[in-house]
Design a protein around this motif. Structure first.
Motif, short mmCIF file in Angstrom:
data_model
loop_
_atom_site.label_atom_id
_atom_site.label_comp_id
_atom_site.label_asym_id
_atom_site.label_seq_id
_atom_site.Cartn_x
_atom_site.Cartn_y
_atom_site.Cartn_z
N GLU A 43 69.22 12.98 33.60
CA GLU A 43 68.77 12.43 34.69
C GLU A 43 69.48 12.76 35.84
OE1 GLU A 43 69.78 10.59 31.86
OE2 GLU A 43 67.50 10.36 31.11
N LYS B 256 60.99 21.43 38.47
CA LYS B 256 61.90 21.36 39.78
C LYS B 256 62.62 22.65 40.20
CE LYS B 256 62.77 17.93 41.48
NZ LYS B 256 62.24 17.44 42.59
N ALA C 212 60.77 19.15 33.04
CA ALA C 212 60.96 18.56 34.23
C ALA C 212 61.93 19.53 35.21
CB ALA C 212 61.66 17.20 34.30
N ILE C 213 62.94 20.02 34.38
CA ILE C 213 63.75 21.09 35.27
C ILE C 213 63.05 22.16 35.61
CG2 ILE C 213 65.74 22.80 34.60
CD1 ILE C 213 67.06 20.07 34.96
N THR D 185 67.15 17.46 42.93
CA THR D 185 66.42 17.03 43.91
C THR D 185 67.05 16.89 45.40
OG1 THR D 185 64.73 15.62 42.54
CG2 THR D 185 64.91 15.07 44.90
N HIS E 181 62.56 17.08 29.41
CA HIS E 181 63.56 17.40 30.19
C HIS E 181 63.40 18.69 30.50
CE1 HIS E 181 67.02 17.26 32.39
NE2 HIS E 181 67.91 17.99 31.87
N THR F 143 77.61 16.40 36.69
CA THR F 143 76.26 15.61 36.35
C THR F 143 76.95 14.64 35.25
OG1 THR F 143 76.00 17.02 34.48
CG2 THR F 143 74.87 17.47 36.63
N ASP G 295 59.59 10.41 45.62
CA ASP G 295 59.20 11.39 44.43
C ASP G 295 57.60 11.45 43.97
OD1 ASP G 295 61.79 11.03 44.01
OD2 ASP G 295 61.93 9.42 42.51
N GLU H 219 71.22 15.53 36.39
CA GLU H 219 71.02 16.92 36.83
C GLU H 219 69.63 16.91 37.59
OE1 GLU H 219 71.52 20.67 33.89
OE2 GLU H 219 69.77 19.39 33.28
N LEU H 220 68.61 16.22 37.08
CA LEU H 220 67.51 16.33 37.93
C LEU H 220 67.69 15.79 39.51
CD1 LEU H 220 64.77 15.41 35.15
CD2 LEU H 220 64.96 17.32 36.56
N THR H 221 68.44 14.64 39.17
CA THR H 221 68.75 13.97 40.86
C THR H 221 69.43 15.05 41.86
OG1 THR H 221 68.89 11.98 39.66
CG2 THR H 221 69.92 12.17 41.87
#
Length: 363
Positions: A112, A148, A144-145, A119, A141, A107, A42, A114-116
């Motif tokens: 969390e 990503k 972060a989205i 990735t 969030h 999800t 990460d 969703e982000l995983t």
């Protein structure tokens, strides 16, 4: 500069073989070591090479479709429709041509998770990602989205939103197909007001979701325009802006329990609007368990026009969203089969479906 497996190994203070074992999941590794490796991955934003066939290309044959709950028809219909365009019928030979492998990522509504998944799709060099349903309205969030998705787009991944409004920073998107939830919510409540309802309870979805906010805003716009909003008693679970609103998950149980609460604290309500059709089924069950008839004693309305809505007894008044059509269009956009809408954003209209579950109040 490209981050290598050796860079991750050095950061985590392990051998490259250990990093490989952790990422491939094909060999037992101590939990503390695994956590150290994943933290290094990460920190360095390491992208694992996918299958050998994808190494020479920018992307693989994989397309990810993110849903909150595949068991929910709202998401299942969109995902299935998208898959018809991504996987395709082929040429009848069983050989893959221009099709892609669509993978459903469930999800569970977790930001969390969703982000995983994003990735994991980045590591697999996914050709496209389709994100369905409403977004979580949390600034951290969303940031972060956005970060990503920008990395995915930079690597050649097509990003499509289906039934989801664009992010404030949406440059990475190919397209966002957003449902007119606000307009649908307004027209549904206008219908109830036109029948003579003034005390209208609302069983809303989770307050942090864009879909919840937009549908509720449409409902309140209609109430304000008609001067129909009235004061109600406060109670646990009540919305601070509207005491006749109770929030909960988008499921039948929530509809049942929230409706009992509404009837307890406002027994004079003559209509209930549910967050979606599944919630409306729970509301109908609660109404009947209290010895009342639909619509003679109380009207109930839903949202989405899921397949079972017309078979409910009485058939459910609801707002139709073209879920299959939107999902298929998202699939075509993900595959590059269709040009994006002007500006990359399209608002998909919602249609009011008036059926037997709503009628003029008695008395």
């Amino acid at each position: 500069m490209t981050v290598t497996l050796a860079d991750v190994a050095a950061r985590a203070r392990v051998s490259p073989a250990t990093v490989s074992r952790v990422l491939n999941g094909n060999y037992p590794v101590a939990a503390s070591t695994r956590e150290r490796v994943l933290r290094a991955v990460d920190d360095l934003d390491y992208v694992l090479n996918g299958p050998a066939s994808s190494l020479a290309a920018a992307t693989s044959d994989l397309v990810g479709i993110l849903v909150n709950d595949i068991a929910d028809p709202f998401f299942g219909i969109m995902a299935g429709a998208a898959q018809t365009q991504i996987g395709g019928p082929g040429d009848g030979s069983g050989r893959a041509g221009g099709e892609k492998l669509a993978v459903i990522c469930n999800t569970g509504g977790s930001p969390e998770r969703e982000l995983t998944y994003l990735t994991l799709l980045q590591r697999q060099r996914a050709a496209a990602v389709v994100l369905t349903g409403g977004a979580v309205e949390d600034p951290a969030h969303q940031a972060a989205i956005a970060a990503k998705l920008a990395k995915l787009a930079d690597a050649g991944t097509r990003i499509v939103f289906c039934g989801r409004p664009p992010l404030p920073e949406g440059d990475a998107l190919v397209a966002a197909l957003a449902f007119d939830n606000r307009g649908g919510g307004r027209r549904l409540t206008e219908h109830l007001i036109s029948l003579g309802h003034r005390r209208i309870g609302y069983v809303a979805g989770p307050p942090e979701r864009t879909t919840t906010r937009h549908r509720l805003e449409g409902h309140r716009e209609a109430l304000r325009a008609a001067g129909a909003a009235e004061e109600g008693g406060t109670a646990e679970g009540a919305d601070a802006e509207d005491p006749l609103t109770v929030h909960g998950p988008y499921d039948r149980r929530s509809g049942y329990e929230a409706t009992l609460e509404l009837l307890r604290r406002a027994p004079d309500v003559t209509a209930i609007v549910a967050a979606n059709d599944t919630v409306a089924l729970g509301a109908c069950a609660a109404v009947r368990d209290q010895g009342m008839r639909i619509p003679q004693d109380i009207s109930v309305a839903g949202f989405d026009d899921l397949p079972f809505s017309v078979d409910a007894v009485p058939a459910l008044t609801t707002v139709r969203l073209p879920l299959f059509e939107a999902g298929a269009r998202a699939g075509r956009l993900a595959m590059g089969k269709e040009n994006p809408p002007p500006g990359g954003i399209a608002t998909i209209a919602a249609e009011l479906m008036i059926r037997g579950s709503t009628a003029a109040p008695r008395g």
